[in-house]
Design an enzyme around this catalytic site. Structure first.
Site, PDB file in Angstrom:
ATOM      1  N   HIS A   1       8.690  37.637   0.716  1.00  0.00           N
ATOM      2  CA  HIS A   1       8.928  37.636   2.156  1.00  0.00           C
ATOM      3  C   HIS A   1       9.504  36.296   2.620  1.00  0.00           C
ATOM      4  O   HIS A   1      10.460  36.242   3.406  1.00  0.00           O
ATOM      5  CB  HIS A   1       7.615  37.955   2.894  1.00  0.00           C
ATOM      6  CG  HIS A   1       7.820  38.146   4.359  1.00  0.00           C
ATOM      7  ND1 HIS A   1       7.207  37.368   5.296  1.00  0.00           N
ATOM      8  CD2 HIS A   1       8.599  39.013   5.044  1.00  0.00           C
ATOM      9  CE1 HIS A   1       7.597  37.757   6.502  1.00  0.00           C
ATOM     10  NE2 HIS A   1       8.432  38.757   6.375  1.00  0.00           N
TER      11      HIS A   1
ATOM     12  N   HIS B   1      13.524  35.782   4.163  1.00  0.00           N
ATOM     13  CA  HIS B   1      13.901  35.112   5.411  1.00  0.00           C
ATOM     14  C   HIS B   1      14.726  33.856   5.161  1.00  0.00           C
ATOM     15  O   HIS B   1      15.442  33.394   6.042  1.00  0.00           O
ATOM     16  CB  HIS B   1      12.664  34.802   6.260  1.00  0.00           C
ATOM     17  CG  HIS B   1      12.143  36.027   6.963  1.00  0.00           C
ATOM     18  ND1 HIS B   1      12.678  36.498   8.143  1.00  0.00           N
ATOM     19  CD2 HIS B   1      11.173  36.905   6.627  1.00  0.00           C
ATOM     20  CE1 HIS B   1      12.043  37.599   8.516  1.00  0.00           C
ATOM     21  NE2 HIS B   1      11.123  37.876   7.611  1.00  0.00           N
TER      22      HIS B   1
ATOM     23  N   HIS C   1      11.778  45.652   5.960  1.00  0.00           N
ATOM     24  CA  HIS C   1      10.451  45.695   6.580  1.00  0.00           C
ATOM     25  C   HIS C   1       9.935  47.129   6.700  1.00  0.00           C
ATOM     26  O   HIS C   1       8.728  47.377   6.580  1.00  0.00           O
ATOM     27  CB  HIS C   1      10.459  44.973   7.926  1.00  0.00           C
ATOM     28  CG  HIS C   1      10.624  43.476   7.806  1.00  0.00           C
ATOM     29  ND1 HIS C   1      11.845  42.857   7.747  1.00  0.00           N
ATOM     30  CD2 HIS C   1       9.704  42.481   7.686  1.00  0.00           C
ATOM     31  CE1 HIS C   1      11.676  41.547   7.618  1.00  0.00           C
ATOM     32  NE2 HIS C   1      10.389  41.289   7.575  1.00  0.00           N
TER      33      HIS C   1
ATOM     34  N   GLU D   1      14.977  41.360  15.965  1.00  0.00           N
ATOM     35  CA  GLU D   1      14.399  40.289  15.130  1.00  0.00           C
ATOM     36  C   GLU D   1      14.095  39.038  15.930  1.00  0.00           C
ATOM     37  O   GLU D   1      12.956  38.556  15.813  1.00  0.00           O
ATOM     38  CB  GLU D   1      15.338  39.971  13.944  1.00  0.00           C
ATOM     39  CG  GLU D   1      14.719  38.970  13.016  1.00  0.00           C
ATOM     40  CD  GLU D   1      15.657  38.537  11.896  1.00  0.00           C
ATOM     41  OE1 GLU D   1      16.763  39.095  11.755  1.00  0.00           O
ATOM     42  OE2 GLU D   1      15.286  37.611  11.179  1.00  0.00           O
TER      43      GLU D   1
ATOM     44  N   HIS E   1       5.247  37.665  16.636  1.00  0.00           N
ATOM     45  CA  HIS E   1       4.623  36.883  15.567  1.00  0.00           C
ATOM     46  C   HIS E   1       3.980  35.617  16.139  1.00  0.00           C
ATOM     47  O   HIS E   1       2.852  35.263  15.820  1.00  0.00           O
ATOM     48  CB  HIS E   1       5.689  36.429  14.554  1.00  0.00           C
ATOM     49  CG  HIS E   1       5.886  37.365  13.406  1.00  0.00           C
ATOM     50  ND1 HIS E   1       5.132  37.311  12.266  1.00  0.00           N
ATOM     51  CD2 HIS E   1       6.774  38.367  13.213  1.00  0.00           C
ATOM     52  CE1 HIS E   1       5.545  38.239  11.409  1.00  0.00           C
ATOM     53  NE2 HIS E   1       6.549  38.902  11.960  1.00  0.00           N
TER      54      HIS E   1
ATOM     55  N   HIS F   1       4.464  45.102  12.681  1.00  0.00           N
ATOM     56  CA  HIS F   1       5.714  45.628  12.118  1.00  0.00           C
ATOM     57  C   HIS F   1       5.801  47.139  12.208  1.00  0.00           C
ATOM     58  O   HIS F   1       6.898  47.701  12.253  1.00  0.00           O
ATOM     59  CB  HIS F   1       5.930  45.123  10.690  1.00  0.00           C
ATOM     60  CG  HIS F   1       6.766  43.883  10.684  1.00  0.00           C
ATOM     61  ND1 HIS F   1       8.143  43.919  10.750  1.00  0.00           N
ATOM     62  CD2 HIS F   1       6.430  42.582  10.696  1.00  0.00           C
ATOM     63  CE1 HIS F   1       8.608  42.679  10.787  1.00  0.00           C
ATOM     64  NE2 HIS F   1       7.583  41.847  10.762  1.00  0.00           N
TER      65      HIS F   1
HETATM   66 CU1  CUO Z   1       9.624  39.340   7.938  1.00  0.00          CU
HETATM   67 CU2  CUO Z   1       8.086  39.881  10.850  1.00  0.00          CU
HETATM   68  O1  CUO Z   1       8.088  38.974   9.221  1.00  0.00           O
HETATM   69  O2  CUO Z   1       9.733  39.537   9.786  1.00  0.00           O
END
Ligand code: CUO
Length: 670
Positions: free
Chosen positions: A196, A200, A225, A335, A354, A390
């Protein structure tokens, strides 16, 4: 090299070089008898002085050195974007190295690590520069911290070679009274969290356009996701837990508490926990001021756009949410990334979610508490609320997908190609076909690189993770035409929910987990296609996740590792299969061979070799390698009583019963 220590090594033309900054993290170390050269000496061939650089103006960076850096935080994200630009603008490698060394000593180490790694990933002249895996840079964020003290002692007091392998405890975040604990092996898996973080890193949300503007990045944000949520739900069924409930009422208390116990490497404090029944509050902190009402407004506006079939861009133009671009635009909006056509109107729903969840324990900073695991891409997947949040985000995407027309016969079929059967069988055994096996395994991770002021060499710790016996698919196909190409798309689908109740086709398609996708060359007549589980295009091998780059013993090993640097992104191979259960859990193994003429992407760039996990991570500097919508054919509503009936309608699909048996024993490291 180590997060809080001065100096770092770089590699230039295959040689290691020690780069010394002209000042130190604290000047105190400079005059003391710390023998930097011997500390880094073992694999250093050349020492190069730092190039005299024009000192950059770093006053735009306000992220505290000892507080968390968060990619979900708008301020942090913007500052990171500017720093990445600064790194990319360095005209040559030695200026970049000098600049990086200068910056490293002056800013938040996690922010540095992120921006530096993004720059290394994207500069053409840093193809040979190694970046150690994140779990080894900041091990306290990935493993139970009580062993770090032992690791330091072991590394300092015991000679390399005599050091014992430390044992990272299992099940340290809650006891079985907390039902969510049954999924801790998934949420707290080191490889899952590293994937993960790496995803990103490969797809930053803010920064120079060369870094952001990647083919179908918004769609991939949705799809990667979505697959995590599907996998998590299937994993829940295996553990007799219901699907995750979306966190869509932001005013409602959150029953799931979470106490991560891992440490921030920046200030030696544990990440804050969240008590059961916490409720989201408006944020009023130096890091940001966001309101629950704003989140609700953004959600409503996005729903309105989906219902109307278009978004409104910043100039007031209507941009259609059609089947080609709709999901990509929505991904960038939700996003959000810099590609969002109207951040003022649609806000920053997912990221701010988040962030607000990460400060739920101290929304106005009165207790001087830092952010929780939800605020950090390296740790967010540990918390049950990640999946609830999510799931909510995913449901918004699904609403858009449900409005798309259904695929027609021509798109689903591959005339003249008949898939007669698919079978999965454990390799190297006389086991039954279509019965796969999972168990626990111990594997080692090297902690030494991330222990500030810690030992030379390696200090290994072993952790316990899910594993499966390697297996192989056999697909039998009859091609009644001439030689041609197709794409095999393999999905694993649950048959029943946690109570054993059958799932509808519509539920199944949304829970289908992608196992593999690859091109096949079909000869005229019968074809037998073999494919090993470790070839999957969603996973990367264990070694890629965990081997310590800096410790590669030979130049060849180091070169090989650096070639695969981008490929740190990928679902860990050991988590390819859901756990199943001890009685043997029933699944449907589905395969479709689609017509390659509808799949083909003509690449304009010849990219790197690194494409192991292309389904989840794309290909470096290239177009996403499948022209169909991500998740095809399960991304849209399908017609049929159940999966078998749907598959029977088309000759190019096949479904088999598959059993996954879990054996509750721990196999020692190999
Ligand atoms: Cu990968 Cu919410 O964590 O995007």
């Amino acid at each position: 090299q180590r997060p809080l220590e001065p100096a770092f090594t770089s590699r230039d033309n295959g040689k290691s070089a020690l780069v010394l900054p002209d000042s130190y993290y604290t000047d105190r170390y400079k005059g003391e008898a710390i023998e930097l050269e011997s500390r880094f000496g073992d694999n250093v061939d050349t020492k190069i002085p730092l190039r005299d650089i024009k000192k950059p103006d770093l006053s735009f960076i306000t992220v505290d050195k000892k507080k968390h850096f968060s990619l979900f935080n708008e301020k942090h994200k913007t500052q990171a974007g500017r720093l990445i630009q600064l790194f990319l603008d360095a005209p040559d490698l030695s200026t970049f190295a000098g600049l990086a060394a200068y910056v490293k000593d002056r800013i938040n180490p996690v922010m540095f690590q992120y921006c530096y790694t993004v720059a290394v990933e994207h500069r053409p002249d840093t193809k040979d520069v190694n970046v150690p895996p994140i779990a080894q840079q900041f091990p306290s964020q990935f493993v139970e911290p009580s062993i770090l003290k032992d690791a330091r002692a072991e590394g300092t007091l015991i000679r390399q070679g005599n050091r014992m392998v430390l044992d990272i405890p299992r099940n340290y975040t809650a006891n079985p009274r907390e039902l969510e604990q049954r999924l801790s092996y998934f949420r707290e898996d080191i490889g899952v969290n590293m994937h993960h973080w790496h995803w990103h890193l490969v797809y930053p949300g803010r920064g120079p356009s060369t870094v952001i503007n990647k083919d179908r990045r918004g769609e991939l944000f949705y799809y990667m996701h979505q697959q995590i949520i599907a996998r998590y739900n299937v994993e829940r069924y295996c553990n007799a837990l219901p699907s995750v409930r979306p966190y869509n009422n932001l005013r409602e208390p959150i029953p799931e508490g979470y106490f991560p116990k891992i440490l921030s490497s920046l200030n030696n404090r544990t990440y804050p926990g969240r008590t059961a029944s916490a409720t989201l509050q408006d944020l009023n902190r130096e890091e940001g001021t966001n309101t629950v009402a704003d989140m609700e407004r953004w959600t409503d506006r996005i729903h309105l756009a989906i219902d109307q079939g278009f978004v409104t861009d910043a100039r007031g133009n209507q941009v259609p949410l059609d089947e080609q671009r709709g999901i990509d635009i929505l991904g960038n909006i939700i996003e959000p990334s810099d590609l969002s056509p109207n951040p003022q109107l649609y806000g920053a729903l997912h990221g701010v979610g988040h962030d607000m969840l990460a400060y739920i324990h101290d929304p106005d900073a009165r207790f001087l508490e830092d952010l929780a695991v939800m605020g950090d891409v390296a740790t967010a997947m540990r918390d049950p609320i990640f999946y609830r949040w999510h799931c909510n985000i995913d449901n918004i995407f699904k609403k858009h997908k449900a409005l798309m027309r259904q695929y027609n016969q021509q798109e689903l079929d591959f005339s003249g190609v008949r898939v007669n059967s698919i079978e999965a069988k454990i390799s190297s055994s006389r086991s039954q076909p279509n019965t796969l096996l999972t168990y626990w395994q111990k594997s080692d991770v090297d902690l030494a690189a991330g222990l500030d002021f810690g030992p030379n060499g390696n200090v290994f710790a072993s952790f316990t993770h899910l594993q499966h016996a390697p297996f192989e698919y056999t697909i039998n196909v009859t091609n009644s035409g001439g030689p041609r190409r197709g794409t095999a798309r393999i999905f694993l689908c649950p048959k029943t929910d946690e109570r054993g109740a059958p799932l509808s086709l519509n539920d199944v398609r949304q829970l289908a987990i992608e196992m593999d996708k690859f091109t096949v060359n079909l000869q005229a007549g019968p074809n037998m296609i073999k494919r090993r589980s470790d070839e999957s295009t969603i996973t990367i091998p264990f070694e890629r996740s965990f081997r310590r780059v800096g410790a590669a013993d030979t130049p060849q090993a180091t070169d090989e590792l650096s070639r695969f640097r981008f490929c740190g992104c990928g679902w860990p191979q050991h988590m390819l299969l859901p756990k199943g259960n001890e009685a043997g859990m029933q699944f449907d193994l589905y395969v479709m061979i689609s017509d390659y003429t509808g799949d083909e992407v003509r690449q304009t760039n010849q990219g790197d070799v690194c494409g192991d996990a292309s389904s989840f991570c794309g290909l470096k500097d290239q177009l996403y390698p499948d022209r169909r919508s991500m998740g095809f054919p399960f991304d849209r509503v399908l017609t049929g009583q159940n999966l078998s009936q749907f598959a029977q309608t088309y000759g190019n699909m096949s479904v088999s019963n598959l059993t996954i048996k879990f054996n509750d024993t721990i196999v020692d490291r190999t």
